[in-house]
Design a protein around this motif. Sequence first.
Motif, mmCIF file in Angstrom:
data_model
loop_
_atom_site.group_PDB
_atom_site.id
_atom_site.type_symbol
_atom_site.label_atom_id
_atom_site.label_comp_id
_atom_site.label_asym_id
_atom_site.label_seq_id
_atom_site.Cartn_x
_atom_site.Cartn_y
_atom_site.Cartn_z
ATOM 1 N N GLU A 133 0.831 -1.195 0.000
ATOM 2 C CA GLU A 133 0.000 0.000 0.000
ATOM 3 C C GLU A 133 0.872 1.255 0.000
ATOM 4 O O GLU A 133 1.741 1.414 0.847
ATOM 5 C CB GLU A 133 -0.912 -0.021 1.236
ATOM 6 C CG GLU A 133 -1.844 1.150 1.343
ATOM 7 C CD GLU A 133 -2.695 1.272 0.114
ATOM 8 O OE1 GLU A 133 -2.410 2.149 -0.710
ATOM 9 O OE2 GLU A 133 -3.618 0.466 -0.030
ATOM 10 N N ARG A 162 -13.796 9.063 0.084
ATOM 11 C CA ARG A 162 -13.268 8.722 -1.233
ATOM 12 C C ARG A 162 -12.513 9.920 -1.818
ATOM 13 O O ARG A 162 -12.924 11.068 -1.653
ATOM 14 C CB ARG A 162 -14.422 8.345 -2.168
ATOM 15 C CG ARG A 162 -13.984 7.891 -3.552
ATOM 16 C CD ARG A 162 -15.179 7.893 -4.502
ATOM 17 N NE ARG A 162 -16.221 7.000 -4.064
ATOM 18 C CZ ARG A 162 -16.340 5.722 -4.434
ATOM 19 N NH1 ARG A 162 -15.459 5.218 -5.270
ATOM 20 N NH2 ARG A 162 -17.343 4.981 -3.991
ATOM 21 N N SER A 164 -8.643 11.029 -4.461
ATOM 22 C CA SER A 164 -7.492 10.618 -5.252
ATOM 23 C C SER A 164 -6.370 11.617 -5.026
ATOM 24 O O SER A 164 -6.597 12.757 -4.610
ATOM 25 C CB SER A 164 -7.838 10.537 -6.744
ATOM 26 O OG SER A 164 -8.078 11.824 -7.277
ATOM 27 N N ILE A 193 -3.304 7.934 -7.419
ATOM 28 C CA ILE A 193 -3.818 6.881 -6.540
ATOM 29 C C ILE A 193 -5.264 7.228 -6.206
ATOM 30 O O ILE A 193 -5.532 8.217 -5.519
ATOM 31 C CB ILE A 193 -2.998 6.775 -5.242
ATOM 32 C CG1 ILE A 193 -1.515 6.568 -5.550
ATOM 33 C CG2 ILE A 193 -3.537 5.641 -4.371
ATOM 34 C CD1 ILE A 193 -0.634 6.708 -4.326
ATOM 35 N N TRP A 195 -8.444 6.316 -4.056
ATOM 36 C CA TRP A 195 -8.559 5.605 -2.784
ATOM 37 C C TRP A 195 -9.972 5.738 -2.197
ATOM 38 O O TRP A 195 -10.698 6.681 -2.473
ATOM 39 C CB TRP A 195 -7.537 6.118 -1.763
ATOM 40 C CG TRP A 195 -7.674 7.584 -1.451
ATOM 41 C CD1 TRP A 195 -7.055 8.625 -2.073
ATOM 42 C CD2 TRP A 195 -8.518 8.171 -0.445
ATOM 43 N NE1 TRP A 195 -7.447 9.826 -1.527
ATOM 44 C CE2 TRP A 195 -8.352 9.578 -0.526
ATOM 45 C CE3 TRP A 195 -9.390 7.653 0.496
ATOM 46 C CZ2 TRP A 195 -9.017 10.459 0.313
ATOM 47 C CZ3 TRP A 195 -10.068 8.529 1.339
ATOM 48 C CH2 TRP A 195 -9.875 9.910 1.244
ATOM 49 N N ARG A 196 -10.308 4.754 -1.390
ATOM 50 C CA ARG A 196 -11.541 4.796 -0.613
ATOM 51 C C ARG A 196 -11.279 4.092 0.716
ATOM 52 O O ARG A 196 -10.641 3.036 0.739
ATOM 53 C CB ARG A 196 -12.694 4.101 -1.344
ATOM 54 C CG ARG A 196 -14.037 4.258 -0.624
ATOM 55 C CD ARG A 196 -15.162 3.629 -1.417
ATOM 56 N NE ARG A 196 -16.452 3.842 -0.766
ATOM 57 C CZ ARG A 196 -17.606 3.325 -1.195
ATOM 58 N NH1 ARG A 196 -17.630 2.578 -2.292
ATOM 59 N NH2 ARG A 196 -18.732 3.559 -0.533
ATOM 60 N N VAL A 208 -9.227 -0.118 3.566
ATOM 61 C CA VAL A 208 -8.728 0.859 2.595
ATOM 62 C C VAL A 208 -8.566 0.140 1.255
ATOM 63 O O VAL A 208 -7.944 -0.923 1.183
ATOM 64 C CB VAL A 208 -7.361 1.447 3.002
ATOM 65 C CG1 VAL A 208 -6.920 2.493 1.978
ATOM 66 C CG2 VAL A 208 -7.418 2.036 4.392
ATOM 67 N N THR A 210 -7.296 0.897 -2.728
ATOM 68 C CA THR A 210 -6.639 1.853 -3.616
ATOM 69 C C THR A 210 -6.464 1.253 -4.999
ATOM 70 O O THR A 210 -6.350 0.039 -5.167
ATOM 71 C CB THR A 210 -5.249 2.274 -3.086
ATOM 72 O OG1 THR A 210 -4.389 1.135 -3.069
ATOM 73 C CG2 THR A 210 -5.346 2.873 -1.705
ATOM 74 N N THR A 212 -3.948 2.305 -8.242
ATOM 75 C CA THR A 212 -2.920 3.200 -8.764
ATOM 76 C C THR A 212 -3.028 3.243 -10.281
ATOM 77 O O THR A 212 -2.951 2.209 -10.946
ATOM 78 C CB THR A 212 -1.522 2.727 -8.332
ATOM 79 O OG1 THR A 212 -1.476 2.610 -6.908
ATOM 80 C CG2 THR A 212 -0.455 3.720 -8.772
ATOM 81 N N LYS A 223 -3.975 -2.715 -7.759
ATOM 82 C CA LYS A 223 -5.091 -2.531 -6.844
ATOM 83 C C LYS A 223 -4.758 -3.200 -5.514
ATOM 84 O O LYS A 223 -4.249 -4.322 -5.486
ATOM 85 C CB LYS A 223 -6.371 -3.135 -7.418
ATOM 86 C CG LYS A 223 -6.831 -2.505 -8.729
ATOM 87 C CD LYS A 223 -8.102 -3.188 -9.240
ATOM 88 C CE LYS A 223 -8.565 -2.575 -10.553
ATOM 89 N NZ LYS A 223 -9.779 -3.265 -11.080
#
Length: 264
Positions: A133, A162, A164, A193, A195-196, A208, A210, A212, A223
């Motif tokens: 990560e 959420r 990025s 990236i 992300w949530r 988490v 993500t 990329t 992912k």
Amino acid sequence: MAVSLLTPMLVFADSASARAAPTDPVTALKRQFRSGHGVKVSETTRIDFGEGEPITTRRHGRLQFGPSGLIARDTTQRVVTDTAIVSPQRTIIIDGQRYLSGGSYDLVELPEGKEWVRSAKEPQAIGAAYGDETLNLFELVTLKTLLRSSARSRSASLTSYRGSISYSELYRLSRSFRNLTSRPTGDFARIRIGWRLWTDGTGLVNRVVTKTEYPKKWSLTMKSDTRYTGWGSRMTIAPPPPGQIVDEKDLKSGPGLEEALAER
């Protein structure tokens, strides 16, 4: 009479709103920074190269905190492709030292009685924070900034955030990311990236995800899905027994060692 009836209703409504307000995740995380406590982690990452077989890594283990934040890690990683399964590799990082056992080091001829390879010293909080990560959510300023610019939604028991961030933005924001890489430029700086993350009713992060996003010409996607459980668990992560450790610089050179160094 109408006023007297309305006042308790307003008080009740205010109390209900206060109870419903989500706990600040940064404050919740900071409260976890206590010696001898930590959190359990499990992480799955899939790397797709566009052509050829993808690689999936699965990692699980423990992360230990101190008063200033994350200080140690003890995790086991398995690398899986469509055609092969690499033997598990265990990693312990504590006091700025990284110890590795198994994985690609199974291909290296270790001295008799040695089961762990100690690599060069590195900043402990940085090495301990990262699996596959890229975002270091144990860095308070990073977590705070990501949440501040995020979209938020709520369900009965979870709050979702959420957003990025680009590599260039992350480099300016995150001290640990700056210690991992030189200043990103060109296409590297524009990598994003997405992300949530989800927090529970106490404000602690429990998941988490993500993705990329690399430039199209690289045909690469990564992912990661990371989950945290057992916040506040008592734990003590210690180095391996001294008699089982060999320093990386003392290993015999060869193809096996080169592969292990490349994959660690």
